[in-house]
Design an enzyme around this catalytic site. Structure first.
Site, short mmCIF file in Angstrom:
data_model
loop_
_atom_site.label_atom_id
_atom_site.label_comp_id
_atom_site.label_asym_id
_atom_site.label_seq_id
_atom_site.Cartn_x
_atom_site.Cartn_y
_atom_site.Cartn_z
N PHE A 1 0.83 -1.20 0.00
CA PHE A 1 0.00 0.00 0.00
C PHE A 1 0.87 1.25 0.00
O PHE A 1 2.05 1.22 0.34
CB PHE A 1 -0.95 0.01 1.21
CG PHE A 1 -0.25 0.06 2.55
CD1 PHE A 1 -0.02 1.28 3.17
CD2 PHE A 1 0.19 -1.10 3.17
CE1 PHE A 1 0.63 1.33 4.40
CE2 PHE A 1 0.83 -1.05 4.40
CZ PHE A 1 1.05 0.16 5.02
N CYS A 2 0.24 2.37 -0.40
CA CYS A 2 0.90 3.67 -0.40
C CYS A 2 -0.18 4.74 -0.23
O CYS A 2 -1.34 4.43 0.03
CB CYS A 2 1.71 3.88 -1.67
SG CYS A 2 0.71 3.88 -3.18
N THR A 3 0.18 6.00 -0.42
CA THR A 3 -0.75 7.10 -0.12
C THR A 3 -1.96 7.10 -1.05
O THR A 3 -3.10 7.08 -0.60
CB THR A 3 -0.02 8.45 -0.21
OG1 THR A 3 1.14 8.41 0.59
CG2 THR A 3 -0.93 9.58 0.27
#
Length: 274
Positions: free
Chosen positions: A179-181
């Site tokens: 996951f990331c922003t």
């Protein structure tokens, strides 16, 4: 005037990024928008602002580009221009990983909606990896997520290769959740992981921001706040502004009421930012 702000990215194959960028630059000048758009052979990425009609026209133009019809756009409002000028750049990558041609348009991991994401990361056999930089992870992350402690996204391939070697030495081929922003870094990093021989790879659709917007706090597996690259600094559930501020010396976030041990060098510059 008020401004509509549009954040977007899309992985696709552009045969002539220079021509696409030239058309975008001309259109943006006519529309009077501000912000940045990055075009590469692998797609488009950027954040732009302008009046409502201008942004609608620009987004329609982008969605008419080859392979971009389903480009996801996140909208926000601002009472003043959030960017000083308009820049359209052609680069080798729309988000710099430096790991060669990974083809995220066709080789990224499986997208998961928030509810399915919760179920996956609750599985103790799933390896959950935060693909963001260390200063972002320090503000908040998902339960049991691994922090690679990277200083930039370019550091991620070397970290993962060492991590993968350890998994293979143990004879493990686990499910991997990343996951990331907002989705762009984990989409590209899942393509890297699949290129390294892992097939059971997933990432959070729309990133942390979409999760915090859609997932009820009572059901959330998120801990802390999410760092964002604008004046809000961090946000929490419902995308409400968080409690972090930015250190003027080093540019790093820290809790508003907490002491901050500034890691800047003698010139007040944090060595790994950018």
């Amino acid at each position: 005037m008020s401004y509509t702000v549009a954040a977007l990215y899309h992985f696709t194959r552009f045969a002539d990024p220079q021509a696409i960028a030239a058309d975008l630059k001309s259109l943006c000048a006519d529309l009077g928008t501000c912000g940045t758009l990055i075009v590469a052979g692998e797609g488009i990425n950027g954040t732009v602002a302008g009046d409502t009609d201008a942004i609608a026209t620009l987004v329609a133009h982008i969605r008419a580009l080859p392979g971009c019809a389903d480009t996801d756009v996140k909208y926000a409002q601002a009472m003043q221009a959030p960017f000083a000028r308009m820049k359209v750049k052609v680069k080798a990558e729309i988000v710099t990983l430096g790991a060669g041609d990974l083809d995220p348009a066709n080789r990224a991991g499986t997208h998961l909606e928030p509810a399915a994401w919760n179920a996956l990361i609750a599985d103790p056999d799933t390896v959950v990896i935060d693909t963001r930089n260390a200063y972002e992870v320090a503000c908040g992350t998902f339960q049991n997520a691994i922090d690679p402690a990277t200083r930039s996204f370019r550091d991620f391939p070397d970290w993962f290769d060492a991590f993968a070697a350890n998994l293979k030495a143990q004879g493990r081929t686990p499910k991997i959740a990343m996951f990331c922003t907002g989705g762009i870094r984990c989409e590209k990093s899942t393509a890297l992981v699949k290129a390294r021989g892992f097939d059971d790879v997933y990432h959070l659709k729309g990133g942390i921001l979409r999760y915090l917007e859609d997932m009820p706090e009572a059901d959330s597996r998120w801990q802390g706040e999410c760092y964002v690259f604008d004046e809000r600094v961090t946000v929490g559930h419902g995308l409400k502004p968080g409690d972090y501020i930015t250190c003027r010396a080093c540019g790093l976030p820290h809790p508003r009421e907490a002491d901050h041990d500034c890691p800047g060098d003698e010139n007040g510059v944090w060595p790994h930012r950018g």
